[in-house]
Design a protein around this motif. Structure first.
Motif, PDB file in Angstrom:
ATOM      1  N   VAL A 287       0.791  -1.230   0.000  1.00 58.04           N
ATOM      2  CA  VAL A 287       0.000   0.000   0.000  1.00 58.04           C
ATOM      3  C   VAL A 287       0.825   1.281   0.000  1.00 58.04           C
ATOM      4  O   VAL A 287       0.305   2.356  -0.311  1.00 58.04           O
ATOM      5  CB  VAL A 287      -0.960   0.030   1.209  1.00 58.04           C
ATOM      6  CG1 VAL A 287      -1.973  -1.095   1.113  1.00 58.04           C
ATOM      7  CG2 VAL A 287      -0.191  -0.034   2.532  1.00 58.04           C
ATOM      8  N   ASP A 288       2.109   1.208   0.376  1.00 53.63           N
ATOM      9  CA  ASP A 288       2.900   2.436   0.427  1.00 53.63           C
ATOM     10  C   ASP A 288       4.347   2.129   0.048  1.00 53.63           C
ATOM     11  O   ASP A 288       4.627   1.075  -0.545  1.00 53.63           O
ATOM     12  CB  ASP A 288       2.809   3.099   1.809  1.00 53.63           C
ATOM     13  CG  ASP A 288       3.230   2.174   2.949  1.00 53.63           C
ATOM     14  OD1 ASP A 288       4.078   1.273   2.716  1.00 53.63           O
ATOM     15  OD2 ASP A 288       2.743   2.356   4.083  1.00 53.63           O
ATOM     16  N   ASN A 289       5.268   2.995   0.389  1.00 48.96           N
ATOM     17  CA  ASN A 289       6.665   2.846   0.005  1.00 48.96           C
ATOM     18  C   ASN A 289       7.494   2.057   1.015  1.00 48.96           C
ATOM     19  O   ASN A 289       8.724   2.094   0.968  1.00 48.96           O
ATOM     20  CB  ASN A 289       7.306   4.219  -0.191  1.00 48.96           C
ATOM     21  CG  ASN A 289       6.744   4.966  -1.383  1.00 48.96           C
ATOM     22  OD1 ASN A 289       6.130   4.368  -2.264  1.00 48.96           O
ATOM     23  ND2 ASN A 289       6.923   6.275  -1.403  1.00 48.96           N
ATOM     24  N   GLY A 290       6.837   1.360   1.914  1.00 47.72           N
ATOM     25  CA  GLY A 290       7.534   0.657   2.973  1.00 47.72           C
ATOM     26  C   GLY A 290       7.955  -0.750   2.607  1.00 47.72           C
ATOM     27  O   GLY A 290       7.592  -1.300   1.562  1.00 47.72           O
ATOM     28  N   ALA A 291       8.735  -1.352   3.501  1.00 42.97           N
ATOM     29  CA  ALA A 291       9.191  -2.732   3.328  1.00 42.97           C
ATOM     30  C   ALA A 291       9.534  -3.310   4.695  1.00 42.97           C
ATOM     31  O   ALA A 291       9.809  -2.588   5.658  1.00 42.97           O
ATOM     32  CB  ALA A 291      10.418  -2.791   2.416  1.00 42.97           C
TER      33      ALA A 291
END
Length: 636
Positions: free
Chosen positions: A82-86
């Protein structure tokens, strides 16, 4: 000044070992033109992002390092949906007590640890994030070192908000999230050959066991769900010799076979729209890649990528347009490929990484030959044979002198329930040995995977038994060839292969071994079985033997019992990681001490910052260079 061109016959080991190692990747879900991958480009396994194909702005395959670990090694990564995370998992000095880290934004932020207990192991499953990005799932032994249980963590909570969803004894591995974010499929390892499938309800925190009727002991690997959530795919050897592909319908509680080849299916993925299915099959150690149009049933083989080497990982991008693959071949270490789903013919030119850095001429690198031979009881054994150049004339130059016969090395894979496959293995060790006029035979002895579960089970409770005969018959096959020098035979192996190496020189001394290399191999099955990780111990009696009731049997199968048999002229190299959680350093200490007491020449290398293998490039190079040059020196 004119520089003299180097003679390729003098390539040093460092040139073959000048490689970048790639171990895991994931498409960046929000923008599939980016991928995340783990590589040791800077000497240690760190996280990178790279363009997987040209950006709309025309930016080529630019790469950026996202972490800068020195003493920790990143092992697996998952991109947020859903976002730029990991999320990624890493361990310290090879302990395999993996900790969990998060990156809020792969373009702008720095990793933070989610867990921080060096005595606890956290394991990843097939997926990590729920589809809505709210939860992550992982395995952990934090409640009891003997159990690996499934935990769910709320990533939107400001406080630590996690819970265990498998609150019972056992070893559980999380699989895939259902599309509605509510359920997880999961497997439980009951015995080494008996798995149970569970469906975990995250909301009610209940477990439902999948009942499949009266079946034999079988393995199950849970696969992805259909987009409508009505069921999920499974790889299983249920009532079969080989692992086939099946589907489990939730509403009907029905297990149905989809594809049942006479070889193992290994990897699987499905397009986000549920219209296309991808899988790989193991054919004599090589990988074949297939796609299936679920709507019309059409199956296509991706011929440009099949049987070139081993497909180690397979992923479809979130938009369903790209296939990501990690491929290792005998002449190239692992590279990452990204290809258009409907444009397979360009697959060859779409490796987005370059792993072999030694500028080695293509005519130097060799492909192995697959051979088969019969063992003591008539069982057929497959092996890969690596031959030096010009072997048909016997005129390969070694140390600048022509020779009519070759020295040879028996290479024994680990596991033992693993498989010798056509890799660029041990940082190019096989290529270097062959380059120096040595033959390598690498058999898939009984107990190896890829040849059916009956073949694999033959080594259960039989370590140092008939598989040692399979190895002996590999040497007999070599000695029957008129191009082999019987006075120049060596043996090499790591982990179980190290154990088998020690058994070869202690229990098969009649073959006049000239040299042996043992990397992290058990030497005493009693102390080995007592020192493995706690969550492994419940399986040791089945795999190796009972340390309380079968002491005499385990002594009889242990190399250390037969030290007095070792030929006094053999040269031995033993390599060990001080933090090895699987094969404790005591295993190497014991055998080295006993050999030295008996006057056997032993070189012992201990790496204080490694475990079961090598995470740091510098350590890997040092250990494998020592092995390579040791073998060449003694056998050339």
């Amino acid at each position: 000044m004119k520089v003299k061109k180097s003679n390729h016959t003098n390539y040093p080991f460092e040139r073959f070992a000048s490689i970048r190692r790639y171990t895991n990747f994931d498409f960046f879900n929000k923008d599939p033109s980016w991928i995340l991958y783990i590589s040791d480009i800077n000497g240690q396994f760190n996280l990178w992002r790279q363009r997987s194909y040209l950006s709309p702005e025309g930016e080529p395959y630019a790469s950026y390092q996202l972490t800068n670990f020195i003493d920790y090694s990143i092992r697996n990564v998952f991109s947020s949906p859903v976002d730029n995370g990991a999320i990624f998992f890493a361990d310290h000095y090879g302990t395999e007590n993996f900790q969990i880290y998060s990156i809020d934004d792969i373009f702008h932020s720095w990793p933070q640890s989610i867990t921080n207990n060096a005595n606890v192991r956290h394991e990843w499953g097939s997926e990590c994030f729920s589809p809505n990005g709210k939860f992550i799932v992982y395995g952990s032994n934090e409640s009891n070192p003997s159990d690996m249980l499934v935990y769910v963590r709320n990533m939107e909570s400001t406080s630590e908000d996690k819970f265990c969803i498998t609150e019972r004894e056992g070893w559980y591995t999380p699989g895939y999230w259902s599309p509605n974010n509510r359920m997880l499929n999961c497997t439980q390892l009951v015995t080494l050959t008996d798995y149970t499938i569970w469906i975990l309800d995250v909301e009610s925190r209940k477990m439902e066991k999948i009942a499949l009727g009266n079946v034999d002991k079988s393995r199950f690997i849970t696969g992805p769900w259909l987009p409508d959530g009505k069921g999920f795919y499974i790889i299983s050897d249920l009532n079969r010799e080989f692992a086939g592909l099946a589907f489990y319908d939730i509403d009907k509680s029905k297990f149905e076979w989809i594809h049942t080849p006479q070889r193992d299916i290994e990897l699987i993925d499905i397009s986000p729209d549920g219209k296309n299915l991808l899988w790989t099959e193991n054919v004599d150690g090589y990988s074949n890649l297939f796609t299936k149009n679920i709507q019309n049933g059409e199956v296509r083989e991706v011929t440009d990528l099949s049987r070139k080497g081993v497909i180690e990982d397979l992923k479809l991008s979130n938009d369903g347009k790209k296939i990501g693959l990690m491929i290792d071949t005998p002449t190239s270490p692992t590279n990452i490929y990204v290809i258009d789903f409907d444009n397979y013919e360009k697959a060859k030119s779409n490796a987005i990484t370059h792993s072999l850095l030694g500028n080695i001429s293509a005519d130097v690198l060799i492909e192995p030959k697959l051979i088969k031979y019969k063992s003591l009881d008539g069982l057929e054994i497959s092996a890969f044979l690596y031959m030096p150049e010009n072997n048909n004339k016997g005129n390969k130059r070694t140390n600048n002198s022509p020779t009519s016969k070759f020295g040879a090395i028996l290479s024994i894979h680990g596991g033992p329930t693993a498989q010798e496959r056509p890799y660029y293995d041990y940082s190019g060790l096989y290529q270097y040995l062959s380059h120096n006029g040595l033959v390598i035979i690498a058999p898939n002895f009984r107990g190896s995977t890829g040849y059916g579960k009956s073949f694999e089970k033959k080594i259960y409770h039989d370590w140092g038994g008939n598989e040692l005969k399979d190895l002996e018959y590999a040497i007999k096959w070599l000695l029957s060839q008129d191009w082999i020098d019987p006075n120049r035979i060596g043996v090499f192996g790591g982990s179980f292969g190290g154990f088998a190496t020690l058994n070869c020189i202690t229990r098969l001394p009649q073959y006049n071994w000239k040299v042996a290399v043992d990397i992290v191999g058990p030497s005493n099955l009693i102390t080995f079985a007592k020192s493995v990780p706690e969550h492994w111990k419940r399986f040791m009696a089945e795999l190796v033997g009972n340390t309380e009731t079968e002491v005499d049997f385990l002594k009889e199968r242990s190399p250390i019992t037969y030290i007095s048999n070792v030929n006094p002229n053999v040269k031995l190299l033993v390599i060990q990681g001080a933090n090895d959680p699987r094969v404790a350093k005591e295993e190497s200490d014991q055998i080295v001490g006993k050999l030295k007491e008996n006057g056997i020449s032993v070189e012992y290398m201990v790496f204080e910052d490694e475990g079961h293998g090598f995470t740091k490039y510098s350590n890997s190079l040092k250990a494998l260079k020592a092995s390579a040059e040791f073998l060449v020196k003694e056998l050339s």
